[in-house]
Design a protein around this motif. Structure first.
Motif, PDB file in Angstrom:
ATOM      1  N   SER A   1     -23.816  53.704  41.606  1.00  0.00           N
ATOM      2  CA  SER A   1     -23.232  54.496  40.528  1.00  0.00           C
ATOM      3  C   SER A   1     -24.269  55.439  39.966  1.00  0.00           C
ATOM      4  O   SER A   1     -25.442  55.108  39.834  1.00  0.00           O
ATOM      5  CB  SER A   1     -22.718  53.552  39.423  1.00  0.00           C
TER       6      SER A   1
ATOM      7  N   TYR B   1     -13.084  47.955  30.662  1.00  0.00           N
ATOM      8  CA  TYR B   1     -14.219  48.727  31.167  1.00  0.00           C
ATOM      9  C   TYR B   1     -14.499  48.381  32.628  1.00  0.00           C
ATOM     10  O   TYR B   1     -14.720  49.268  33.468  1.00  0.00           O
ATOM     11  CB  TYR B   1     -15.449  48.458  30.308  1.00  0.00           C
ATOM     12  N   LEU B   2     -14.478  47.066  32.946  1.00  0.00           N
ATOM     13  CA  LEU B   2     -14.710  46.640  34.328  1.00  0.00           C
ATOM     14  C   LEU B   2     -13.616  47.149  35.262  1.00  0.00           C
ATOM     15  O   LEU B   2     -13.893  47.551  36.393  1.00  0.00           O
ATOM     16  CB  LEU B   2     -14.796  45.121  34.397  1.00  0.00           C
TER      17      LEU B   2
ATOM     18  N   CYS C   1     -14.386  50.714  35.933  1.00  0.00           N
ATOM     19  CA  CYS C   1     -15.498  50.840  36.878  1.00  0.00           C
ATOM     20  C   CYS C   1     -15.039  50.592  38.305  1.00  0.00           C
ATOM     21  O   CYS C   1     -15.427  51.314  39.233  1.00  0.00           O
ATOM     22  CB  CYS C   1     -16.606  49.849  36.518  1.00  0.00           C
TER      23      CYS C   1
ATOM     24  N   ARG D   1     -15.168  53.270  41.274  1.00  0.00           N
ATOM     25  CA  ARG D   1     -15.901  52.974  42.497  1.00  0.00           C
ATOM     26  C   ARG D   1     -15.006  53.121  43.725  1.00  0.00           C
ATOM     27  O   ARG D   1     -15.416  53.662  44.750  1.00  0.00           O
ATOM     28  CB  ARG D   1     -16.453  51.553  42.391  1.00  0.00           C
TER      29      ARG D   1
ATOM     30  N   LEU E   1     -17.926  45.284  42.023  1.00  0.00           N
ATOM     31  CA  LEU E   1     -18.640  45.543  40.788  1.00  0.00           C
ATOM     32  C   LEU E   1     -20.122  45.256  40.972  1.00  0.00           C
ATOM     33  O   LEU E   1     -20.490  44.249  41.585  1.00  0.00           O
ATOM     34  CB  LEU E   1     -18.087  44.674  39.654  1.00  0.00           C
TER      35      LEU E   1
ATOM     36  N   GLU F   1     -24.884  46.918  37.116  1.00  0.00           N
ATOM     37  CA  GLU F   1     -24.785  47.874  36.011  1.00  0.00           C
ATOM     38  C   GLU F   1     -23.397  47.870  35.385  1.00  0.00           C
ATOM     39  O   GLU F   1     -23.248  48.153  34.189  1.00  0.00           O
ATOM     40  CB  GLU F   1     -25.161  49.289  36.476  1.00  0.00           C
ATOM     41  N   ASP F   2     -22.375  47.538  36.172  1.00  0.00           N
ATOM     42  CA  ASP F   2     -21.026  47.456  35.618  1.00  0.00           C
ATOM     43  C   ASP F   2     -20.911  46.284  34.643  1.00  0.00           C
ATOM     44  O   ASP F   2     -20.324  46.415  33.566  1.00  0.00           O
ATOM     45  CB  ASP F   2     -19.999  47.296  36.738  1.00  0.00           C
ATOM     46  N   TRP F   3     -21.471  45.130  35.027  1.00  0.00           N
ATOM     47  CA  TRP F   3     -21.443  43.962  34.140  1.00  0.00           C
ATOM     48  C   TRP F   3     -22.293  44.205  32.896  1.00  0.00           C
ATOM     49  O   TRP F   3     -21.950  43.761  31.796  1.00  0.00           O
ATOM     50  CB  TRP F   3     -21.927  42.724  34.894  1.00  0.00           C
TER      51      TRP F   3
END
Length: 219
Positions: A8, A68-69, A72, A76, A134, A137-139
């Motif tokens: 990302s 948010y996840l 993401c 992606r 995921l 950075e996503d977490w």
């Protein structure tokens, strides 16, 4: 195009994400403090209000983090799909059309030779996964979303924790909320190229309007 299609290019949380999550958390806690009756409130009422505000922001922090996840993962997958489309293109024009579907402004300025170069570089990279995954950075971003919503409860709630009288505590709490809204507006003005002070005042007005609307609708 990023050198690694799997990585990302976003920050863990963009400045606009931080501001919007902070605003959301403030609105949530203000709907609780604004519903407190100064004339009738006792310590039990204040305690119930604080527990309600804390519980609400925890719940919405978790919900926002999950959303948010999901965002993401969708982003992606969209990027991976674009990479596969460009890799599988049989000629530069087909690759350009695939890129134009997602990034028309970028595709319109690329020459055929440049599209060929981009495709060749992507072919040298590993095949993107069929299912979006995921990353760390996503977490981290999801944790940041939760903390922003959750932690905005405390500055507004502190006066009720340290002051015995609900009336003065509510006035100081509202003042803290106004200052926080103003600072969020100033920050938003800076990142959007607007003047900080007018944007800060507009954010205060927006926050008051949103809280009033939420309370009027029973929130």
């Amino acid at each position: 195009m990023a050198d690694d299609p799997q990585q990302s290019t976003k920050r863990v949380l963009e400045p606009t994400d931080r501001i919007s999550e902070g605003l959301f958390g403030l609105i949530m806690v203000l709907t609780f403090t604004g519903s407190l009756s100064i004339a009738e409130a006792g310590r039990d009422d204040v305690r119930a209000m604080l527990i309600g505000a804390l519980g609400c922001n925890i719940a919405w922090g978790i919900i926002d983090a999950v959303l948010y996840l999901m965002g993401c993962m969708a982003e992606r997958n969209r990027a991976d799909t674009l990479v596969r489309a460009i890799r599988s293109a049989t000629d530069p024009e087909q690759a350009r059309r695939a890129l134009a579907a997602e990034l028309p402004g970028v595709a319109s300025v690329l020459e055929p030779a440049e599209m060929t170069s981009i495709r060749q570089r992507l072919l040298q990279r590993p095949e993107p996964p069929r299912r979006a995954r995921l990353g760390l950075e996503d977490w981290q971003g999801a944790a940041g979303v939760f903390l922003l919503v959750f932690l905005t409860t405390f500055p507004v709630a502190i006066p009720f924790l340290v002051m015995a009288s609900a009336g003065p505590a509510l006035r100081i709490s509202n003042l803290i909320a106004i200052v926080m809204l103003f600072l969020l507006g100033c920050a938003f003005g800076r990142i959007t190229g607007h003047r900080s002070w007018p944007m800060g005042a507009a954010m205060v007005a927006l926050g008051v309007a949103l809280v009033s609307m939420t309370m009027a609708l029973g929130g």
